[in-house]
Design a protein around this motif. Sequence first.
Motif, PDB file in Angstrom:
ATOM      1  N   UNK A   6       3.630  11.400  -4.300  1.00 20.81           N
ATOM      2  CA  UNK A   6       5.036  11.160  -3.981  1.00 20.81           C
ATOM      3  C   UNK A   6       5.408   9.791  -4.527  1.00 20.81           C
ATOM      4  N   UNK A   7       6.369   9.776  -5.436  1.00 23.34           N
ATOM      5  CA  UNK A   7       6.811   8.510  -6.015  1.00 23.34           C
ATOM      6  C   UNK A   7       8.079   8.074  -5.285  1.00 23.34           C
ATOM      7  N   UNK A  27      -1.470  13.724   0.830  1.00 27.37           N
ATOM      8  CA  UNK A  27      -0.473  13.095  -0.038  1.00 27.37           C
ATOM      9  C   UNK A  27      -0.824  11.652  -0.380  1.00 27.37           C
ATOM     10  N   UNK A  28      -0.369  11.210  -1.544  1.00 27.61           N
ATOM     11  CA  UNK A  28      -0.465   9.816  -1.955  1.00 27.61           C
ATOM     12  C   UNK A  28       0.954   9.348  -2.273  1.00 27.61           C
ATOM     13  N   UNK A  29       1.377   8.253  -1.642  1.00 24.58           N
ATOM     14  CA  UNK A  29       2.718   7.707  -1.863  1.00 24.58           C
ATOM     15  C   UNK A  29       2.603   6.443  -2.716  1.00 24.58           C
ATOM     16  N   UNK A  30       3.468   6.350  -3.739  1.00 22.05           N
ATOM     17  CA  UNK A  30       3.493   5.196  -4.636  1.00 22.05           C
ATOM     18  C   UNK A  30       4.881   4.572  -4.592  1.00 22.05           C
ATOM     19  N   UNK A  31       4.929   3.251  -4.529  1.00 20.45           N
ATOM     20  CA  UNK A  31       6.226   2.564  -4.579  1.00 20.45           C
ATOM     21  C   UNK A  31       6.040   1.205  -5.240  1.00 20.45           C
ATOM     22  N   UNK A  32       7.024   0.779  -6.032  1.00 17.37           N
ATOM     23  CA  UNK A  32       6.919  -0.489  -6.745  1.00 17.37           C
ATOM     24  C   UNK A  32       7.252  -1.685  -5.866  1.00 17.37           C
ATOM     25  N   UNK A  33       7.897  -1.447  -4.708  1.00 15.58           N
ATOM     26  CA  UNK A  33       8.293  -2.547  -3.831  1.00 15.58           C
ATOM     27  C   UNK A  33       7.114  -2.959  -2.950  1.00 15.58           C
ATOM     28  N   UNK A  34       7.213  -4.154  -2.350  1.00 17.72           N
ATOM     29  CA  UNK A  34       6.091  -4.647  -1.540  1.00 17.72           C
ATOM     30  C   UNK A  34       6.154  -4.166  -0.096  1.00 17.72           C
ATOM     31  N   UNK A  35       7.279  -3.508   0.280  1.00 19.36           N
ATOM     32  CA  UNK A  35       7.411  -2.970   1.632  1.00 19.36           C
ATOM     33  C   UNK A  35       7.883  -1.531   1.543  1.00 19.36           C
ATOM     34  N   UNK A  76       3.578  -2.072  -4.374  1.00 18.49           N
ATOM     35  CA  UNK A  76       3.449  -2.961  -5.547  1.00 18.49           C
ATOM     36  C   UNK A  76       2.856  -2.216  -6.742  1.00 18.49           C
ATOM     37  N   UNK A  77       3.210  -0.961  -6.879  1.00 19.61           N
ATOM     38  CA  UNK A  77       2.643  -0.121  -7.937  1.00 19.61           C
ATOM     39  C   UNK A  77       3.772   0.539  -8.729  1.00 19.61           C
TER      40      UNK A  77
END
Length: 405
Positions: A6-7, A27-35, A76-77
């Motif tokens: 999940x992006x 599931x694996x969740x990815x997000x570019x933000x730090x929170x 952060x990804x």
Amino acid sequence: MNDVIIIGAGPAGLSAAITCAEKELKPLVIDEYFKPGGRLLGQLYEEPDGFWWNGIRESETLYQQAINLDVEINLNTSVNNIEKQGDYWVVYTEKNTLYAAHLLLATGAAESPIPVPGWTLPGVMSVGAAQVMTNVHRVKPGNRGVIIGVNVLSAAIAMELQLAGVEVASLTLPKKNKITQSEAKPKEVMDSLLHVSHMAPSTVVRYGSKIMKNEWMKKMGISFYPKKGFKMWDIPIQLRKAVIEICGDETVSGVKLATIDSNGEVVDGSEEHIPCDFVCIAGGLYPLAELAAVAGCPFYLVEELGGYVPIHNEYMETPLDRLYVAGNITGVEGAKVAMKQGVTAGLSIAKKGGVPGLTQELNHAIQSTEQSRDNAYIQFHPDVQKGRRIIQEQWEETVGTSQLP
């Protein structure tokens, strides 16, 4: 190997992850933000029943639910690329390469900029940036500001700034040009503002907004709209004024404001200087759908949903096998709708992944999404239902059926 990647760790992504985990998927969740939380993090407003919708608290609740279910969340990804290889989706991040049978894009929305002379000065920011500074980081963007662009988003954030003790000197329009056509026309802006009039503390404003829904009354209202504007939350809403320049040498010192006629044209000789130490530009939101384009998903332009939207059905499937979308990537709406869409997407993924007995629960999730949409406190686009019908028609033309296989 994950069952689903999940992006996006916003309301749609976290809700989908929780749903998948409850159905025994990994599931694996990815997000570019730090929170985690996405646009939830900046939201703070009072609903008609007196309940305060606190986005930070809501995001913390979702995050804790996910963690309790052992959902893996990588912050952060940033994602650089996605592609389909055989039966798997491959997600390339700045850290590693990931594989999953299912992929959900819950990337949310981004702000549209409005060009204004002087907008490169320090102290000029998007209205969403001011919201994050104030509500997330607890840092005032300044002491006295002007918001350029009157829409649902800017009106709601103006109220939040006032709650934080920041003075908003004016909520006004940009100067009319080839780019700012609808945003600079008082009548079209009034149509948008009517959708947040119920949030005004003034009974007079709320009652007057009902009268203004009549087309003839709108024309009269714009023609005789006071130059000083009406106040909502003690903020002047100036539909007959436009910022023609942001002023300052090394940083913002004020704006040059001019009177405009009912068609948005500047009245010569009406310029005045309004002192302020920051300026917010509010051009609205559009679906952040670049990754869907990279994957090869077909799109359709639906103005009622905020722009180009990946073609999808009510089950949150796209025409590409095992690629799903949820949240503002499907059209700009509120966090509550995004959360319901996330649940629907999670159930669809689980059903496609072989979990039995989900048909009734899935249909209920779709109905719940519709109810949340109908009862939304803030509507970013007044014709969202029309937009949903358009995208469903495009799905049926593309795929030929509206049913989950």
